[in-house]
Structures are given as structure tokens and as C-alpha cells.
Design a protein around this motif. Structure first.
Motif, mmCIF file in Angstrom:
data_model
loop_
_atom_site.group_PDB
_atom_site.id
_atom_site.type_symbol
_atom_site.label_atom_id
_atom_site.label_comp_id
_atom_site.label_asym_id
_atom_site.label_seq_id
_atom_site.Cartn_x
_atom_site.Cartn_y
_atom_site.Cartn_z
ATOM 1 N N SER A 121 0.757 -1.154 0.223
ATOM 2 C CA SER A 121 -0.257 -0.193 -0.135
ATOM 3 C C SER A 121 0.782 1.333 0.022
ATOM 4 C CB SER A 121 -0.998 0.058 1.225
ATOM 5 O OG SER A 121 -0.256 -0.167 2.381
ATOM 6 N N GLY A 122 0.136 2.593 0.128
ATOM 7 C CA GLY A 122 0.881 3.660 0.223
ATOM 8 C C GLY A 122 0.826 4.330 -1.054
ATOM 9 N N SER A 179 4.921 -1.166 1.797
ATOM 10 C CA SER A 179 4.591 0.066 1.332
ATOM 11 C C SER A 179 5.744 -0.126 -0.182
ATOM 12 C CB SER A 179 5.017 1.116 1.938
ATOM 13 O OG SER A 179 6.150 1.319 2.215
#
Length: 446
Positions: free
Chosen positions: A60-61, A123
Motif C-alpha cells: 500500500s501507500g 509499502s
């Protein structure tokens, strides 16, 4: 810097055999090759696993507006970009210090830790940082290990030694992608009461493989006596040929050809989802296609390297680039998995005809104590190509599926022209005449 190094000669029946040879290969070269094979198993896992990991939703990120294919290409390319940028620096340090083994171990240690760190990264930017750290560490391993192989070889065995080293490295690199898809799809696992996902298992396997390589080098590889170079030209990289034999320095030209070759063979990795969708296949078949290229090289790299010791380096390099151009274009036109497997296999044959003979030719031209710097031109170019390839395909795929592969084919054609016009042969008495002599000898004996 001009090239005024030695030019090997060949006479019929000439043989140079070390007192430390196993199956015609120096024992130290063989040990170093086995260590690099163990390391390559783990590192090649990541070529298949990381694109799937990015697409899985676990990562994610912020992406700063980059598409998934391009972002995957950036992460994959970070290794090659940092690796390539530091290789001349690393090679110069090893030449100046006159030691190789400590730098091999430094890179393997960093690789072990980085492979494990993937299991902790969640991330995009964490993955990018880990991939960059890998590249920094392995820059020292690659330059020091290839210099070791060069220094443990003679004029009559250099091509075979380079071929053996690359064969083992590629054997590990070929096994990894096949196993990676199976490991990821087979998760989750429970090992000694510890649960792990398929991705975590793949990262742990990669870390253990690098650690095994570290132990092999520590125990079985020694530093040869290397004279420290104090010649500033020996630790610099020339672009122009100051001997006026051509416009470009021959080692630099071989580096450019290696760059173009590496870009062509690395186009596939960043567009795995597009390839799978076009060919209606899953991760396992993609792994087989990726590995077909490598496994063919495993079969032919050493014989081609040894043949270049006898018949010359340049003919093999030119033939490999000539084959590479149409085969790379064909990868953008295939419509079935078996066709892609066949194209990748032919691409592997072409790359094998370029890689070991090019390293051997550069080694022929290298003066004592400067192997790390000069051979880093080719290893840097190859690493840079594997970094540019995924970036290029991730960007060009938006213009149509065949476009990245057409780009790779054009680069191979440019490589043919450069090698033909700027690189001279270093093996005297080889070539077609020597091959015909061998054929007549075989006919006479039969």
C-alpha cells in the motif's frame, strides 16, 4: 585509454591445463560458480514474486500517480540502476586494494539481509528502498567475482571459465522463477509452528540461498595474488579508442552491445500481467517462459565459451546479436504459451553467444591489476540493461503490446553494427580457417 594488452595466439594442439583443474575448470572458478548459483536461486525468485506482490493488494501507500505496471518496473529496476551505477566504483576499489574475496562477501551479506527484509516491507517505497540496497551491495559481489574468474583463467581457458561461471549463475537463476510461482501459489505454510504466506516463504528462501552462497565463498574461495594497479588509466573507463583502430574503445563498445542485449531480454518481467492476459496463462507458465531463456543458456554457455577460446570471440558475439533481433520482435507477436517458450529459448541461445565471449574478449584486453575496473564496464552495462528493460516495457506497453519488443529488436540491430565496426578479434589463428582444419582432422581420423 587505448588497448595495448596481449593478444592470445593459437597453434594446433595447444593446451594449457592448470594443476588445479576439475572437469577442465579451475577449482576456484568452479567453487565461485557454485556459490553464485545458490545466490541466483534466491535473487531470481524476486523477478517473478515482486510483480505479483505489488499486484496482490498487500502493498500500500502513495504511488504519485504512477500506473501499476510502471511502478512495478521502477521497483524491479532499482536493483539494476544502483548496481550498475556503483560497479565502476566498486571495481576500482578492488583493483586499488588488490583484494577480491572481502568484496564478494560484502555484497552477499547485504543481499541476505535485503531478501529477508522484503517480508517486513508493506509499502511501495519500502520495497524500492530494499531493492536499491540490494543493488548497492551486489555491485561489489559482481565486480569482484568476475575479476576473480578473469585472474584465475589463462588466455586459452578464459572463454570456458566465463562460460562456466555464467552457466552456474544462470542455472540458479533459471530454477528460481519456476519454483517461485509454485511457492507463492502453494501458500500459506506452517513451518515449525510458524505460519507464513506464500510471499513470505519466497522471501525467506531467497535469504537462505544468499546465506548459503556467503558460506561457500567464506570456506572454499581464496584471494589470488593480485598486483595492485597504480596506473590511473587502468582504473579509468575509456569511451574513445586512442589507438586509432576505431572510433570507440572496444571494451566500451562491448559494454554498449551488452546493454542493448540486456534491455531486450529484460522487457518481459515488468509486463507479466499483460503477457499472462494475452497468452491466457497463469504465473507458473510465465515462470517457465522466463526460465526457458535461462535454461537454454545453461546448456550452451560453457560450450560456446570454450569454442570462443579456439575459434575467436567476435564471430560468436556478432552471430548472437543477429539472432537476438528477430527473436525479440517475435516475442511481441506470439499468441500461445508454447510460442513464447520457443522464442525465449532462442533468445537464450543468442544471449549465450554474446555474454561469455564478450567477457572473455574484454579480459584478453585487460592489463594486470585492472580486471575489476575494466570488466565492470560489461557487468555494469548488463545490470543497467536489466534495469532499463522493465522501465521501457512498462512505459511502451501503453502504445501496444508489440511495441516494447520491437524496441528491443532495433537495439540489437544497432549492437550488430557497433561490434562489426568497432571491435577487433583477440584470438589469432582462429576463425573459419581453424574450424575447417578441425573438420578436416575429424574427417581424416574417421
Amino acid at each position: 585509454m587505448g588497448r595495448t594488452g596481449h593478444v592470445p595466439t593459437r597453434s594446433e594442439g595447444e593446451t594449457v591445463v592448470s594443476d588445479a583443474m576439475v572437469f577442465g575448470v579451475d577449482r576456484q572458478v568452479l567453487t565461485l560458480s557454485m556459490a553464485r548459483a545458490a545466490d541466483a536461486v534466491g535473487n531470481s525468485f524476486l523477478i517473478v514474486v515482486l510483480p505479483l506482490y505489488v499486484a496482490s493488494g498487500v502493498v500500500s501507500g502513495t504511488t504519485f500517480g504512477l500506473g501499476e505496471a510502471l511502478l512495478t518496473g521502477v521497483i524491479l529496476s532499482a536493483f539494476g540502476l544502483f548496481n550498475s551505477a556503483l560497479q565502476p566504483f566498486a571495481g576500482r576499489i578492488t583493483d586499488t586494494v588488490g583484494r577480491r574475496k572481502p568484496f564478494v562477501l560484502l555484497g552477499l551479506g547485504v543481499l541476505t539481509l535485503a531478501n529477508f527484509a522484503y517480508s517486513l516491507g508493506s509499502s511501495y517505497w519500502a520495497l524500492l528502498a530494499i531493492r536499491a540496497a540490494q543493488g548497492i551491495g551486489v555491485a561489489f559481489t559482481i565486480t569482484a567475482s568476475i575479476a576473480l574468474v578473469n585472474e584465475l583463467s589463462t588466455d586459452t581457458t578464459r572463454g570456458g571459465s566465463m562460460g562456466t561461471y555464467n552457466t552456474f549463475r544462470l542455472l540458479g537463476f533459471g530454477i528460481g522463477p519456476i519454483a517461485a510461482g509454485t511457492v507463492v501459489n502453494g501458500g500459506p505454510y506452517t513451518v515449525l509452528g510458524v505460519q507464513m504466506s506464500g510471499f513470505e516463504a519466497a522471501f525467506y528462501i531467497a535469504a537462505v540461498s544468499a546465506a548459503i552462497s556467503f558460506l561457500l565463498v567464506t570456506v572454499l574461495v581464496r584471494d589470488p595474488d593480485v598486483e595492485r594497479t597504480h596506473d590511473p588509466e587502468g582504473t579509468s573507463i575509456a569511451i574513445l579508442d586512442h589507438d586509432a583502430e576505431g572510433l570507440l574503445d572496444p571494451v566500451f563498445t562491448l559494454g554498449v552491445a551488452s546493454l542493448f542485449m540486456a534491455i531486450g531480454i529484460a522487457l518481459l518481467s515488468a509486463i507479466e500481467p499483460s503477457v499472462n492476459a494475452r497468452l491466457e496463462q497463469g504465473a507458473t507458465l510465465f515462470g517457465i517462459e522466463f526460465a526457458a531463456f535461462v535454461l537454454v543458456q545453461v546448456l550452451v554457455q560453457t560450450p560456446i565459451g570454450r569454442a570462443s577460446d579456439r575459434y575467436g570471440r567476435r564471430p560468436f558475439i556478432l552471430a548472437g546479436l543477429v539472432i537476438l533481433a528477430p527473436v525479440t520482435v517475435a516475442e511481441g507477436l506470439v499468441v500461445a504459451p508454447w510460442q513464447m517458450i520457443a522464442a525465449r529459448a532462442l533468445q537464450g541461445l543468442a544471449a549465450a553467444m554474446v555474454f561469455a565471449p564478450a567477457l572473455a574478449l574484454a579480459g584478453d584486453l585487460t592489463s594486470e591489476g585492472s580486471s575489476g575496473t575494466q570488466l565492470s564496464v560489461l557487468t555494469m552495462a548488463f545490470g543497467l540493461g536489466t534495469a532499463i528493460g522493465p522501465l521501457a516495457s512498462g512505459f511502451l506497453i501503453r502504445y501496444g503490446y508489440p511495441i516494447p519488443f520491437a524496441f528491443g529488436g532495433i537495439l540489437a540491430c544497432v549492437g550488430v553494427v557497433l561490434v562489426y565496426t568497432q571491435v577487433h578479434e583477440t584470438i589469432e589463428g582462429g576463425g573459419l580457417a581453424f574450424l575447417l582444419d578441425d573438420v578436416r582432422g575429424i574427417i581424416a581420423r574417421s
